[in-house]
Design a protein around this motif. Structure first.
Motif, short mmCIF file in Angstrom:
data_model
loop_
_atom_site.label_atom_id
_atom_site.label_comp_id
_atom_site.label_asym_id
_atom_site.label_seq_id
_atom_site.Cartn_x
_atom_site.Cartn_y
_atom_site.Cartn_z
N SER A 41 2.52 -3.90 4.24
CA SER A 41 3.35 -3.50 3.12
C SER A 41 3.45 -4.69 2.16
N ASP A 43 5.14 -6.00 -0.52
CA ASP A 43 6.35 -5.83 -1.32
C ASP A 43 6.65 -7.06 -2.17
N LYS A 65 0.16 -0.74 1.89
CA LYS A 65 1.29 0.06 1.40
C LYS A 65 1.91 -0.65 0.20
N HIS A 67 4.89 -0.53 -3.22
CA HIS A 67 6.04 0.05 -3.94
C HIS A 67 5.76 -0.30 -5.39
N LYS A 98 8.49 7.79 -1.51
CA LYS A 98 9.64 8.55 -0.98
C LYS A 98 10.20 9.53 -2.01
N LEU A 152 9.11 12.05 5.72
CA LEU A 152 9.97 11.08 6.39
C LEU A 152 10.81 11.79 7.44
N MET A 155 13.85 7.08 9.89
CA MET A 155 13.74 5.78 9.20
C MET A 155 14.08 4.64 10.16
N SER A 156 13.66 3.44 9.76
CA SER A 156 13.87 2.30 10.65
C SER A 156 15.24 1.66 10.45
N ILE A 186 6.39 9.56 8.70
CA ILE A 186 6.97 8.24 8.90
C ILE A 186 8.05 8.47 9.94
N PRO A 206 7.31 1.92 10.16
CA PRO A 206 7.75 0.63 9.61
C PRO A 206 8.83 0.04 10.51
N GLN A 219 17.67 -3.42 8.15
CA GLN A 219 16.34 -3.20 8.72
C GLN A 219 16.36 -3.58 10.21
N TYR A 221 13.78 -4.24 13.59
CA TYR A 221 12.39 -4.46 13.97
C TYR A 221 12.14 -4.22 15.45
N GLY A 239 5.63 -5.75 6.73
CA GLY A 239 5.78 -6.36 5.41
C GLY A 239 6.02 -7.84 5.51
N ARG A 240 7.31 -8.24 5.47
CA ARG A 240 7.66 -9.66 5.42
C ARG A 240 7.10 -10.47 6.57
#
Ligand code: 5BU
Length: 274
Positions: A41, A43, A65, A67, A98, A152, A155-156, A186, A206, A219, A221, A239-240
């Protein structure tokens, strides 16, 4: 422990023929060819940074991915460059838009405006909250282009309302729409329970990290192994954990490879459950 979901015992390569949608087929083909179930991702907020990350991680991923609405200097030239890289480096583009409105509005948001998402993104996603009209609206634009859609289902993030019967109804909505455009979900789990023979959905998760267990904004993980082996998801989205790693160009590249290796190891391990 309950029995593993039958789909999780099949290699990605054996699932290609279960899909008619060209994007779903391409994703599975790439996963098999490049031995990767990693999606990164990207971002970041400028086109230069985004392209830099993609060049670094491209060889390790099946999917990038985006945005697009966080990129301050977004242009269609940037989108074209991304498409070029997706062909050169062999990955699929997933705009994590989304969508969440009535069919007519989402068809315009998908095809028009500043971003013209359908013109460059292979895959996008939508909330099920507006009802099946959202799938019909997006499909009217995306299906003729060979694009795919994920719903979706979960969600995480902490406190998400997409649980229980919402998740079940989302699954039913996808089944009702058919698998020509909706190719998966997702989700955090294998939400495609009681799948019929030949019914194959791609599950992408995610909220994946090897080090951190969350952030300050909800978030949460899990590790690649928890996601792929324990929960049976097909693709890990990071992502991060990858683009945010300190240490420069090589560190980002190495971290992507580390996640790719972990994700693939967990997939091979789950095949061994047969
Ligand atoms: P992270 O940096 O690995 O936490 O980024 C996760 C990405 O996945 C980010 O782009 C989110 O918008 C996206 N995401 C998510 O984190 N959780 C979800 O349930 C969904 C998307 Br849907």
């Amino acid at each position: 422990m309950s029995a593993p979901h039958p789909t999780t015992l099949k290699p990605y390569s054996a699932r290609i023929e279960l899909h008619a949608n060209p994007t779903a087929r391409r994703i599975l083909e790439i996963m098999d060819r490049k031995k990767t179930n990693l999606a990164v991702s990207v971002d970041v907020t400028t086109t230069a940074e985004a392209l830099e990350v993609v060049r670094r991680v491209g060889a390790s991923v099946c999917m990038v991915k985006t945005h697009c609405d966080i990129i301050e200097d977004f242009t269609l030239d940037f989108a074209n460059e991304l498409v070029k890289l997706s062909k050169q480096l062999d990955f699929v583009i997933f705009e994590d838009r989304k969508f969440a409105d009535i069919g007519n509005t989402v068809s315009l948001q998908y095809s028009a405006g500043h971003h013209r998402i359908a013109s460059w993104s292979d895959l996008t996603n939508a909330h099920s909250v507006p009802g099946p009209g959202i799938i019909a609206g997006l499909s009217s634009v995306g299906l003729p282009l060979g694009r795919g859609l994920l719903l979706l289902a979960e969600m995480s993030s902490k406190g998400s309302l997409a649980v229980g019967s919402y998740t079940e109804q989302t699954m039913k909505m996808a089944r009702g729409a058919g698998r020509d455009f909706v190719i998966g979900f997702i989700a955090q789990n294998r939400v495609d329970t009681n799948s019929g023979e030949g019914e194959d959905w791609l599950i992408m998760s995610p909220g994946v990290g090897l080090v951190s267990i969350g952030d300050k904004l909800g978030q949460q993980y899990r590790t690649p192994r928890e996601v792929v082996y324990d929960s049976g998801a097909d693709i890990i989205i990071v992502g991060r954990g990858i683009y945010g790693i300190q240490g420069g160009e090589q560190a980002v590249k190495d971290e992507a490879e580390r996640y790719r290796t972990e994700g693939w190891k967990a997939y091979e391990e789950r095949l061994g459950r047969k």
